[in-house]
Scaffold this motif. Sequence first.
Motif, short mmCIF file in Angstrom:
data_model
loop_
_atom_site.label_atom_id
_atom_site.label_comp_id
_atom_site.label_asym_id
_atom_site.label_seq_id
_atom_site.Cartn_x
_atom_site.Cartn_y
_atom_site.Cartn_z
N ILE A 23 -0.51 -1.38 3.66
CA ILE A 23 -1.57 -1.15 2.67
C ILE A 23 -2.23 0.20 2.93
CG2 ILE A 23 -3.84 -1.93 1.86
CD1 ILE A 23 -2.89 -4.81 2.36
N SER A 24 -2.42 0.55 4.18
CA SER A 24 -3.06 1.83 4.50
C SER A 24 -2.19 3.03 4.13
CB SER A 24 -3.39 1.88 6.01
OG SER A 24 -2.21 1.96 6.78
N LEU A 25 -0.90 2.79 3.92
CA LEU A 25 0.00 3.87 3.51
C LEU A 25 0.14 3.98 2.00
CD1 LEU A 25 2.93 3.22 6.06
CD2 LEU A 25 1.21 5.03 6.18
N ALA A 26 -0.39 3.01 1.27
CA ALA A 26 -0.16 2.93 -0.18
C ALA A 26 -1.10 3.86 -0.94
CB ALA A 26 -0.35 1.49 -0.66
N ASP A 27 -0.60 4.38 -2.05
CA ASP A 27 -1.44 5.11 -3.01
C ASP A 27 -0.72 5.14 -4.34
OD1 ASP A 27 0.48 7.25 -2.96
OD2 ASP A 27 -0.51 8.09 -1.20
N GLU A 31 3.88 4.36 -5.11
CA GLU A 31 4.15 3.06 -5.76
C GLU A 31 4.19 1.90 -4.76
OE1 GLU A 31 7.81 3.54 -7.86
OE2 GLU A 31 6.89 4.61 -9.53
N LEU A 32 3.83 2.14 -3.52
CA LEU A 32 3.90 1.08 -2.53
C LEU A 32 2.94 -0.06 -2.86
CD1 LEU A 32 5.18 0.14 0.09
CD2 LEU A 32 3.52 1.52 1.35
N ALA A 33 1.77 0.29 -3.39
CA ALA A 33 0.80 -0.74 -3.74
C ALA A 33 1.36 -1.68 -4.81
CB ALA A 33 -0.50 -0.09 -4.23
N TRP A 34 2.17 -1.10 -5.72
CA TRP A 34 2.76 -1.92 -6.79
C TRP A 34 3.67 -2.99 -6.21
CZ3 TRP A 34 7.68 -2.88 -8.80
CH2 TRP A 34 7.71 -3.44 -10.09
N TYR A 35 4.39 -2.66 -5.13
CA TYR A 35 5.25 -3.65 -4.48
C TYR A 35 4.42 -4.66 -3.68
CZ TYR A 35 9.37 -0.91 -5.72
OH TYR A 35 10.36 -0.26 -6.42
N LEU A 36 3.34 -4.19 -3.10
CA LEU A 36 2.50 -5.07 -2.28
C LEU A 36 1.71 -6.07 -3.13
CD1 LEU A 36 1.18 -2.39 0.22
CD2 LEU A 36 2.43 -4.47 0.89
N ASP A 37 1.30 -5.64 -4.34
CA ASP A 37 0.40 -6.53 -5.10
C ASP A 37 1.10 -7.79 -5.60
OD1 ASP A 37 1.47 -6.16 -7.80
OD2 ASP A 37 0.49 -4.22 -7.86
#
Length: 512
Positions: A23-27, A31-37
């Motif tokens: 999460i700390s790497l996402a922005d 698009e990492l947050a999109w995979y995490l959510d």
Amino acid sequence: MHHILRGLATNPALPPELVDRLISLADDDNELAWYLDGREDLSRTQVSAVAARAEGSAVSLAYQGRLTAADIDPRAQPYAALALLDEGAGPLEWARLFAADPVRERREKLAACPGLPCDVVEMLAADPDVRVVAELARCTTAEVAGRLARHPHAEVRRAVAANEATPPAALAALMTGEGLPGPTHCLVCDREETPFVHDPQCPRTDCDLLPGASCDGSHESTVHDIRQAALGNPATPTEAVAGFEDDPSMLLRQALARRPDLPPQVCARLAADPIPGVRADLADNPAIDEALIRVLAADSDPLVRREIVLHPRVPLDVLVQLARNTRIGPTLLPRIADASPAELEELAASPEPAARMLVAQRRDLPPEIRDRLADDPDAKVAKSIAPHPGLADGQLRAMVEHHGIRVLARAATNPDATAALLEDLTRHDPPVQKMFRELARHPRATATALLACLADFQARPKAAGHPALPRSVIVELLTDEDERVVEAASANPSLPTAVMADLVRRAEEVQG
């Protein structure tokens, strides 16, 4: 590294502490947050952290119901706040805030939200940008839609015509033009000197007019679109669409052909339409009777005949006749899904292979019918029945031995296929590439079978994500040339935790 992180973000075995570090790497850029959510195991704290990293994910989480109004600052994350309003979960004060927002896209998004206060609706109905008013017209209540049907701008009227809450009398007036003053503006004459026809190959990158949009002062292309929208609106009275079966516009005749309230005489006229697309839309219409189904079943165009095959009330004799020469594929047809036990028995005992093939697509057949079809001498029937639950290992092996490559891929999809059978399928000579692609996602696939699947280009990504793959192989695949394979391997729940931690550490070092 992006593909590894995306895979890790969806890996169900990723420990919570590594989720926090991802999460700390996402922005918004990676698009990492999109995979995490999409992770179902996020804690409340993690949900809030993901939402704070990227507004796109905040919007997604709001629509998932995992954020509340207390989690969002509407000024800092306006689109997430609008998502809550769209879900009916945002404070009404937010609606008043966005109704005066200087950004048109936000007012437009607000206009599509349900349950808006009356004062906000009136503000949006008087918005200086017609796109905002049109969005309101598309989603608003019957009373407001009835008023907006008289709006001077044709684009607003087009939106009213698509709104199923619009009063039938207003829809009829939009269809015929009777009782309404003509529109005075459209998007074309707002921007161009008339007469004007928009070039379908328009080179301007900032132009958003529809291809072929035109206006000679009568706003003809938008008036046409108003009628098309009203024809597609089930609230439009049947009597208001009379006569459009002979309209010169193919698009209007197609919209008419889809209406389930058509009188028999209109259906008959449309069945003789010179355009196959119109006849195909009619063939898909539940309003047509058996006599017309039989007429359309003999149509010269294959698209029309295929729509009749898919019709839920096609007579079985017509269906069987069409099945002989129509590419249906592994599809359970609506008429077969609704067939009675007696009809299933009749079809399964038919001397016509096409009939037996159709019923073999059912996955809830009585054991006696299922077993009879499993022994069928016709390969198409065997191929259709091969995925049926409940087939014994011996039955599947007998199919493969008798029909060979024609049933191999479908046998690999059977949920009761044994691990031993799946391994044997990978050794079949000649091989069938599609079989490897099906087997690679089978829950009973063994390491031996999956290693064989890795040799197929299309099966390789699926096999890379299978938890039965040996851990050492999964780790090797993290450096594969194919990015799909890398992402699947990093999402594999059997990936060792220590490797996951090392991958996250390396990503942190790269990001700085």
